[in-house]
Write a protein that holds these residues in place. Sequence first.
Motif, PDB file in Angstrom:
ATOM      1  N   ARG A 355       1.245  -1.150  -0.188  1.00 56.51           N
ATOM      2  CA  ARG A 355      -0.131  -0.230  -0.007  1.00 56.51           C
ATOM      3  C   ARG A 355       0.950   0.781  -0.124  1.00 56.51           C
ATOM      4  NH1 ARG A 355      -3.179  -2.979   3.596  1.00 56.51           N
ATOM      5  NH2 ARG A 355      -1.977  -2.596   5.416  1.00 56.51           N
ATOM      6  N   ALA A 356       1.924   1.253   0.356  1.00 55.93           N
ATOM      7  CA  ALA A 356       3.487   2.607   0.423  1.00 55.93           C
ATOM      8  C   ALA A 356       4.136   1.825  -0.662  1.00 55.93           C
ATOM      9  CB  ALA A 356       3.569   2.692   1.423  1.00 55.93           C
ATOM     10  N   PHE A 357       5.382   1.291  -0.308  1.00 52.66           N
ATOM     11  CA  PHE A 357       6.010   0.893  -1.678  1.00 52.66           C
ATOM     12  C   PHE A 357       7.407  -0.476  -0.581  1.00 52.66           C
ATOM     13  CE2 PHE A 357       8.198   3.683   1.847  1.00 52.66           C
ATOM     14  CZ  PHE A 357       9.239   3.598   1.787  1.00 52.66           C
ATOM     15  N   TRP A 358       8.383  -0.583  -1.527  1.00 52.58           N
ATOM     16  CA  TRP A 358       8.910  -1.723  -0.846  1.00 52.58           C
ATOM     17  C   TRP A 358      10.447  -1.695  -1.786  1.00 52.58           C
ATOM     18  CZ3 TRP A 358      11.588  -4.152  -4.935  1.00 52.58           C
ATOM     19  CH2 TRP A 358      10.808  -3.613  -6.564  1.00 52.58           C
ATOM     20  N   SER A 359      11.596  -2.163  -1.107  1.00 50.60           N
ATOM     21  CA  SER A 359      12.578  -2.263  -1.724  1.00 50.60           C
ATOM     22  C   SER A 359      13.484  -3.289  -1.331  1.00 50.60           C
ATOM     23  CB  SER A 359      13.130  -0.905  -1.077  1.00 50.60           C
ATOM     24  OG  SER A 359      13.257  -0.902   0.219  1.00 50.60           O
ATOM     25  N   VAL A 360      15.035  -3.568  -2.203  1.00 50.16           N
ATOM     26  CA  VAL A 360      15.547  -4.408  -2.412  1.00 50.16           C
ATOM     27  C   VAL A 360      17.335  -3.933  -1.374  1.00 50.16           C
ATOM     28  CG1 VAL A 360      16.782  -6.218  -2.847  1.00 50.16           C
ATOM     29  CG2 VAL A 360      14.406  -6.468  -3.790  1.00 50.16           C
ATOM     30  N   THR A 361      17.688  -4.185  -0.545  1.00 49.88           N
ATOM     31  CA  THR A 361      18.368  -3.290   0.098  1.00 49.88           C
ATOM     32  C   THR A 361      19.766  -4.613   0.365  1.00 49.88           C
ATOM     33  OG1 THR A 361      16.973  -2.626   1.015  1.00 49.88           O
ATOM     34  CG2 THR A 361      19.477  -1.352   1.875  1.00 49.88           C
ATOM     35  N   LEU A 362      21.100  -4.692  -0.128  1.00 48.76           N
ATOM     36  CA  LEU A 362      22.316  -4.598   0.241  1.00 48.76           C
ATOM     37  C   LEU A 362      22.982  -4.607   1.357  1.00 48.76           C
ATOM     38  CD1 LEU A 362      24.240  -6.724  -3.032  1.00 48.76           C
ATOM     39  CD2 LEU A 362      25.638  -5.949  -1.283  1.00 48.76           C
ATOM     40  N   TYR A 363      23.729  -6.020   2.380  1.00 50.67           N
ATOM     41  CA  TYR A 363      24.900  -5.316   3.102  1.00 50.67           C
ATOM     42  C   TYR A 363      25.532  -6.519   3.148  1.00 50.67           C
ATOM     43  CZ  TYR A 363      19.896  -3.416   4.617  1.00 50.67           C
ATOM     44  OH  TYR A 363      19.135  -2.493   4.945  1.00 50.67           O
ATOM     45  N   HIS A 364      27.185  -5.959   4.242  1.00 55.05           N
ATOM     46  CA  HIS A 364      27.659  -6.981   4.550  1.00 55.05           C
ATOM     47  C   HIS A 364      27.827  -7.697   5.104  1.00 55.05           C
ATOM     48  CE1 HIS A 364      30.867  -5.189   2.414  1.00 55.05           C
ATOM     49  NE2 HIS A 364      30.735  -3.603   2.502  1.00 55.05           N
ATOM     50  N   VAL A 365      27.265  -9.360   4.883  1.00 54.73           N
ATOM     51  CA  VAL A 365      27.333 -10.202   5.639  1.00 54.73           C
ATOM     52  C   VAL A 365      27.452  -9.976   7.219  1.00 54.73           C
ATOM     53  CG1 VAL A 365      27.637 -12.834   6.565  1.00 54.73           C
ATOM     54  CG2 VAL A 365      26.440 -11.888   4.213  1.00 54.73           C
ATOM     55  N   GLU A 366      29.779  -9.696   7.376  1.00 51.06           N
ATOM     56  CA  GLU A 366      29.901 -10.231   8.718  1.00 51.06           C
ATOM     57  C   GLU A 366      29.916  -8.519   9.375  1.00 51.06           C
ATOM     58  OE1 GLU A 366      32.576 -11.340  11.376  1.00 51.06           O
ATOM     59  OE2 GLU A 366      31.400 -12.728   9.982  1.00 51.06           O
ATOM     60  N   THR A 367      29.583  -7.015   8.686  1.00 49.39           N
ATOM     61  CA  THR A 367      29.125  -6.213   9.266  1.00 49.39           C
ATOM     62  C   THR A 367      27.877  -5.515   9.608  1.00 49.39           C
ATOM     63  OG1 THR A 367      29.901  -4.554   7.807  1.00 49.39           O
ATOM     64  CG2 THR A 367      31.473  -5.323   8.918  1.00 49.39           C
ATOM     65  N   GLY A 368      26.790  -6.518   8.494  1.00 46.22           N
ATOM     66  CA  GLY A 368      25.731  -5.463   8.507  1.00 46.22           C
ATOM     67  C   GLY A 368      25.810  -3.971   8.134  1.00 46.22           C
ATOM     68  N   ARG A 369      26.468  -3.283   7.796  1.00 46.56           N
ATOM     69  CA  ARG A 369      26.705  -1.830   6.680  1.00 46.56           C
ATOM     70  C   ARG A 369      26.056  -2.710   4.989  1.00 46.56           C
ATOM     71  NH1 ARG A 369      26.052  -0.465  11.897  1.00 46.56           N
ATOM     72  NH2 ARG A 369      27.808  -0.599  13.135  1.00 46.56           N
ATOM     73  N   LEU A 370      25.842  -1.307   4.882  1.00 45.85           N
ATOM     74  CA  LEU A 370      26.093  -0.938   3.817  1.00 45.85           C
ATOM     75  C   LEU A 370      27.143  -1.486   2.937  1.00 45.85           C
ATOM     76  CD1 LEU A 370      23.476   1.416   4.294  1.00 45.85           C
ATOM     77  CD2 LEU A 370      22.379  -0.538   2.631  1.00 45.85           C
ATOM     78  N   TYR A 371      26.914  -1.970   1.573  1.00 44.66           N
ATOM     79  CA  TYR A 371      28.233  -1.953   0.591  1.00 44.66           C
ATOM     80  C   TYR A 371      28.515  -0.720   0.094  1.00 44.66           C
ATOM     81  CZ  TYR A 371      31.030  -3.021  -3.553  1.00 44.66           C
ATOM     82  OH  TYR A 371      31.803  -2.987  -4.859  1.00 44.66           O
ATOM     83  N   ALA A 372      29.927  -0.444   0.487  1.00 47.62           N
ATOM     84  CA  ALA A 372      30.405   1.186  -0.390  1.00 47.62           C
ATOM     85  C   ALA A 372      30.517   1.458  -1.312  1.00 47.62           C
ATOM     86  CB  ALA A 372      31.669   1.657   0.191  1.00 47.62           C
ATOM     87  N   ASP A 373      29.463   1.099  -2.551  1.00 47.58           N
ATOM     88  CA  ASP A 373      30.156   1.457  -3.626  1.00 47.58           C
ATOM     89  C   ASP A 373      29.673   2.381  -4.090  1.00 47.58           C
ATOM     90  OD1 ASP A 373      28.699   0.587  -6.690  1.00 47.58           O
ATOM     91  OD2 ASP A 373      26.700   2.121  -6.138  1.00 47.58           O
TER      92      ASP A 373
END
Length: 449
Positions: A355-373
């Motif tokens: 009803r609002a929106f959706w997204s797919v987000t990617l993270y490092h396994v070891e740290t749970g941080r976002l990838y520094a693309d």
Amino acid sequence: MGVPTDDLAGTGVGRSGRDDLVPHDAAGRAAWCGALGLQAVVWGTPAVLQYAQMSEQVLAPGAPGRLATFAHERTPAGPDFAGFRAPNVDTLYSNAWLDLRAGPAELHLPAFGDRYATVQVVDAHSNAGNISRRTVGDDRRFWLVPARWRGEAPAGVTVVPVGTDIVWLLLRIQVLGDDLAAVHRLQDAVTLTGARSLDDPVPIVGADEVEEDWRAFYRGLDAVLRLNGVPADEWAHVRQFRALGLLGPEPWDEAALDEVTAGALQDSFARAQSLLRAGRPLLGTPTGTGWTRVRDKGAHGHNVLARAVMNHVGLGANVAEENTSFNTHVDADGVGLAGARAPYRLVLPTPPPARAFWSVTLYHVETGRLYADPQGRHSLGGAAADPGDDSGPVEMVIAHEDTGATSWLPCPQGAFYLILRIYSPGAAVVDGSWVPPGVAAAAPPVPAS
């Protein structure tokens, strides 16, 4: 909004009554206190991680914020986001910490229009509720009150009871394209008044410290118990931690422990941290496609290990009714996701019902941080995902190098995982009839149209 806490009598911390036995022989005491220590760390992890975040944000000398005041993030989360693991990049975060021991705090919200927004109300033990269009419609004035409060609010005020005196408010406002200035105006229009300050001296612990040092963890746990008490229906479980020096008349003190008990707590803390790290891929119910769906996030009840792992993955997980999420660490064949095995292809035959929106987000396994693309691309979907467009399909390619695909989600060379978030999920998501398909490995490049 949470569970009521028990009134902690006598010393103000623990119920009176005879303490349980503690073995006198070293081997027995080490085994018993080690077993209790493992349970204490698992049970207390959500509360301690939240308390450590509050310490860094508003309690420590020189902290950037103060109690009962919203601190606003002005840009979407990136790889250096320090608040917690696995942040979304679809909204701007604002957060505030409240002390409700003196009574209600008043929250006033602006009109958000069609833009998605929610104030997540989190008690000290990570039980969550929401002030959003889903729960309160267009109401804009609220009183946040402790569960024991029996007063009467003014006309036009919606009362929101919370299970503990210390409360975390996490505001999320959707970013639409590059309209950050509009979101900033909405953030600045939020007001919060009436909560008291923590005028009693309390221990200060760091977010990294409580995951690395058993003594810092127990100092934080003791502080949480003294400030908030114990959920009434968990008292029987928590009372046994008195053998570890908790719930007594004096604050927890490592120096008061005998050598055997201290050693058992140190060892069991290390085992608990390993257990929590190993549990990250196990969250949720398998869908049969490699993805898992976390059904009880923010409302785990007595599933204390699931609650601890969820908060270890990332604080502030919202209830599934507000934000349903699917996680995957593997491709459709059950092989771990890693850039060295890319490219991958994810095809959604129909967009996730939202009803609002959706997204797919990617993270490092070891740290749970976002990838520094280098391009700063961490997610697909988000503001670009039209909730009214259910014609599908949606295709995306996940790879370390640009494959020329129209929808390319960059990944690191190493291990990574994906989170599919569905904000204000539709009926097919809520009833489980819609699930995401598996991530296909070794996909050929999809040329740009």
